[in-house]
Scaffold this active site. Sequence first.
Site, PDB file in Angstrom:
ATOM      1  N   GLU A 197      -1.903  -8.521   6.823  1.00  0.00           N
ATOM      2  CA  GLU A 197      -2.359  -7.894   8.607  1.00  0.00           C
ATOM      3  C   GLU A 197      -3.100  -9.292   9.294  1.00  0.00           C
ATOM      4  OE1 GLU A 197      -2.402  -3.652   9.253  1.00  0.00           O
ATOM      5  OE2 GLU A 197      -3.886  -3.829   7.783  1.00  0.00           O
ATOM      6  N   ARG A 213       1.111  -1.070  -0.113  1.00  0.00           N
ATOM      7  CA  ARG A 213      -0.074   0.337  -0.058  1.00  0.00           C
ATOM      8  C   ARG A 213       0.268   1.275  -0.142  1.00  0.00           C
ATOM      9  NH1 ARG A 213      -2.241   0.484   6.306  1.00  0.00           N
ATOM     10  NH2 ARG A 213      -0.835   0.915   7.464  1.00  0.00           N
ATOM     11  N   CYS A 265      12.011  10.837  -6.118  1.00  0.00           N
ATOM     12  CA  CYS A 265      12.386  11.109  -7.889  1.00  0.00           C
ATOM     13  C   CYS A 265      12.313  12.080  -8.152  1.00  0.00           C
ATOM     14  CB  CYS A 265      10.830  10.335  -8.350  1.00  0.00           C
ATOM     15  SG  CYS A 265       9.512  11.401  -8.676  1.00  0.00           S
ATOM     16  N   HIS A 276      -3.420  -9.535  13.406  1.00  0.00           N
ATOM     17  CA  HIS A 276      -3.600  -7.511  13.658  1.00  0.00           C
ATOM     18  C   HIS A 276      -5.113  -7.979  14.124  1.00  0.00           C
ATOM     19  CE1 HIS A 276      -4.551  -3.941  14.563  1.00  0.00           C
ATOM     20  NE2 HIS A 276      -3.639  -3.661  13.940  1.00  0.00           N
ATOM     21  N   GLU A 321      -8.754   4.468  14.945  1.00  0.00           N
ATOM     22  CA  GLU A 321      -8.036   3.204  14.698  1.00  0.00           C
ATOM     23  C   GLU A 321      -6.865   3.106  15.939  1.00  0.00           C
ATOM     24  OE1 GLU A 321      -5.040   1.279  11.911  1.00  0.00           O
ATOM     25  OE2 GLU A 321      -6.967   2.645  10.194  1.00  0.00           O
ATOM     26  N   CYS A 331       4.095   7.904  -5.738  1.00  0.00           N
ATOM     27  CA  CYS A 331       4.884   9.440  -5.276  1.00  0.00           C
ATOM     28  C   CYS A 331       3.739  10.844  -5.152  1.00  0.00           C
ATOM     29  CB  CYS A 331       5.797   9.645  -6.721  1.00  0.00           C
ATOM     30  SG  CYS A 331       6.629  11.432  -6.695  1.00  0.00           S
ATOM     31  N   TRP A 378       3.061  -5.618  13.121  1.00  0.00           N
ATOM     32  CA  TRP A 378       4.560  -4.796  12.565  1.00  0.00           C
ATOM     33  C   TRP A 378       4.891  -4.416  13.379  1.00  0.00           C
ATOM     34  CZ3 TRP A 378       4.055  -0.094  15.406  1.00  0.00           C
ATOM     35  CH2 TRP A 378       3.438   0.050  15.802  1.00  0.00           C
ATOM     36  N   ASN A 424      -6.140   7.179   3.924  1.00  0.00           N
ATOM     37  CA  ASN A 424      -5.458   6.534   4.925  1.00  0.00           C
ATOM     38  C   ASN A 424      -3.932   6.492   5.622  1.00  0.00           C
ATOM     39  OD1 ASN A 424      -6.892   4.446   6.226  1.00  0.00           O
ATOM     40  ND2 ASN A 424      -4.911   3.552   6.641  1.00  0.00           N
ATOM     41  N   GLU A 425      -4.256   7.203   6.765  1.00  0.00           N
ATOM     42  CA  GLU A 425      -2.845   7.191   7.292  1.00  0.00           C
ATOM     43  C   GLU A 425      -1.614   8.071   6.436  1.00  0.00           C
ATOM     44  OE1 GLU A 425      -2.863   3.771  10.813  1.00  0.00           O
ATOM     45  OE2 GLU A 425      -1.752   3.353   8.545  1.00  0.00           O
ATOM     46  N   CYS A 465       9.719  10.717  -1.212  1.00  0.00           N
ATOM     47  CA  CYS A 465       9.506  10.081  -2.525  1.00  0.00           C
ATOM     48  C   CYS A 465      11.070  10.522  -2.975  1.00  0.00           C
ATOM     49  CB  CYS A 465       8.719   9.937  -3.553  1.00  0.00           C
ATOM     50  SG  CYS A 465       9.265   9.958  -4.875  1.00  0.00           S
TER      51      CYS A 465
END
Length: 670
Positions: A356, A112, A161, A359, A308, A116, A316, A150-151, A159
């Site tokens: 996950e 996920r 590049c 989890h 969450e 960039c 993790w 999300n997050e 990044c």
Amino acid sequence: MTRALNVPGIAYGGDYNPEQWPEEVWAEDMRLMAEAGVTMVSVNIFSWALLEPSEGTYDFSRLDRILDLLHAHGIAADLATPTAAPPAWFFVKHPEALPVDKDGRRLSYGSRQTFCPSSPAYREAALRMAGELAGRYADHPAVVMWHVHNEYGCHNAECYCDTSAEAFRGWLQDKYASLDALNHAWGTTFWSQWYYDWDQVLPPRATGAVPNPTHRLDWRRFCSDALLSLYEAERDVLREAAPQTPATTNFMVMYNFDALDYWRWAPELDIVSNDHYLQSADPESQIDIALSGDLVRSLAGGPWLLMEHSTGAVNWQPVNRAKTAGELRRNALSHVARGADGIAYFQWRAAKAGAEQWHSAMLPHAGTDSRIWRDVVQLGADLRALAEVRGATGTAEVAIVWDWNARWALELPSQPSGELHFQDLVRAWYEPLWRAGVAVDFVRPDADLSAYRLVLAPSLYLIDDAGAANLTGFAERGGTLAVGFHSGMVDADCHVRLGGYPGAFREALGVRTDELFPLLPGQTVALSDGTTGTLWSERVGLEGAEAVTSYTDGPLTGVPAVTRNAYGTGTAWYLATHPAPEALSGLLERIRVEAGVEPVRSAPAGVEAALRRGTEADYLFLINHTDQDAEVAVSPGASELLSGKPLVGGRVKVPAGDAVVVREPRVGTR
């Protein structure tokens, strides 16, 4: 326009991913959500590949059924744009959108956030998806909030590049306008780094020696802003279609995440939400919960949502421990105590496949015959009993200064000591206040400080002129300011403030240091009050301040280690070392008592006390982290909300490992 969350009481639920399960399972989900008391779930967070199987071809039939099913069962939907995980076909068509690390390696898709942040192709595709969702579901009766992405930055905060380099140069041109201004700010006469053309400016990619600190600092600022621009762009698409529906994205105010400047982000959210996970190696993770909750409440300026956290183990960390008996309940109620008006988990049903799969979840692999499920159902009942707490605020007279720019700058290479970590220093000062039951807000350096008696700055290596003037002005006007070592040292461009340390705070503190003596790992220095200091020492000269303690061994014997200075009508303290925990606790107690700050409630050691203030009553949260029952004094006429029972005798029992929430009628202006 005020965009409020239209869910009654304390919202309760979690990430719901029914697309991972056969459709016949969904009916059981609805039945069990009702049993648990779930009122809101986040949906569609990672569904892009299913919604758009090929570019411009959409299939919303599954999501239609999910939202209709939730609405039919009275469960609100926090509908996500699934842009945190673009599908494989996107990267096959746009391989240039994959991120590049500082060593020049282009990463692959297959997890996920593999994009960039500056990619035009990604932005176009993400906004197109947001537009399709907005057009289809803006008026759906289940949708009460937009969950954007999300997050942000969890895996792709940086990044390196060529596209990012071009965007970085554009950001720098907006900030500095000219190369001369950039060269001055970055101090590029050092090591022959002077730039004569904008195209010569690159991201701080891997190089043979230490990178330019201001270059690196501006890069961190740019990366945070690049992701913020993506959030704003998606939010604006959603807002155009549904102007009254609030939008959020989940922050990560956790120990190990520092990629984004949330002071810049928070004003752009209609409702601030946060993800928080315990560190398994932390023996007192309840302190991190409290610190995180106080910081998120401060970012929000009031109540917020916990988007969450975990019912048990995560997947993790090196070792992922399960929660102990009662810990799920204590954790959740601690977040509510610190201002959360919603409690949610990742995720509703534990995954049997994917990254996950180990989890924890509200509905674990073991099913309903499990302690986690029984705790989840009990928590649902608890939150229903706390419905009236919604909207209640905090009551702090102490503020701790928190600044992401200072954090980033402190942790750059080539510091006097590599042992200094911003959040460790802040937590060390926060912990004694938490143990004493003292309410704390967090503030940015330029915040309005008029509501506080005491302001603490444990670690402000970098501070701009306006922030320094604001903090010292607070002391000059009668407040109490306490500053930690290695603060005030550099300006906003990361240039050392000349003339002696601690730079920006020297006059207010009434001291001047001419040389730093950081301590080696494990080394301590003896102090005149019989305690020890760690991490740091420095040769302090008094210029108006009085010495509270001094060094009694080593090269600085007799030199002040902690000082106190009358400044204007207030007081300014300086800690030129890092006192050992008991010594720091005693010193901060003296400082707060002199400042006139009292705990929200006197409670036995190990019993967390926090207060939320409503319009007609106060709500006292007491959370017992010990294995012994405890008693705490409460006001006349108080009642215990979780049990619904009135309290007699002016005291409440807090069982070992448990929590109580006491409703105390408001008396006068208290």
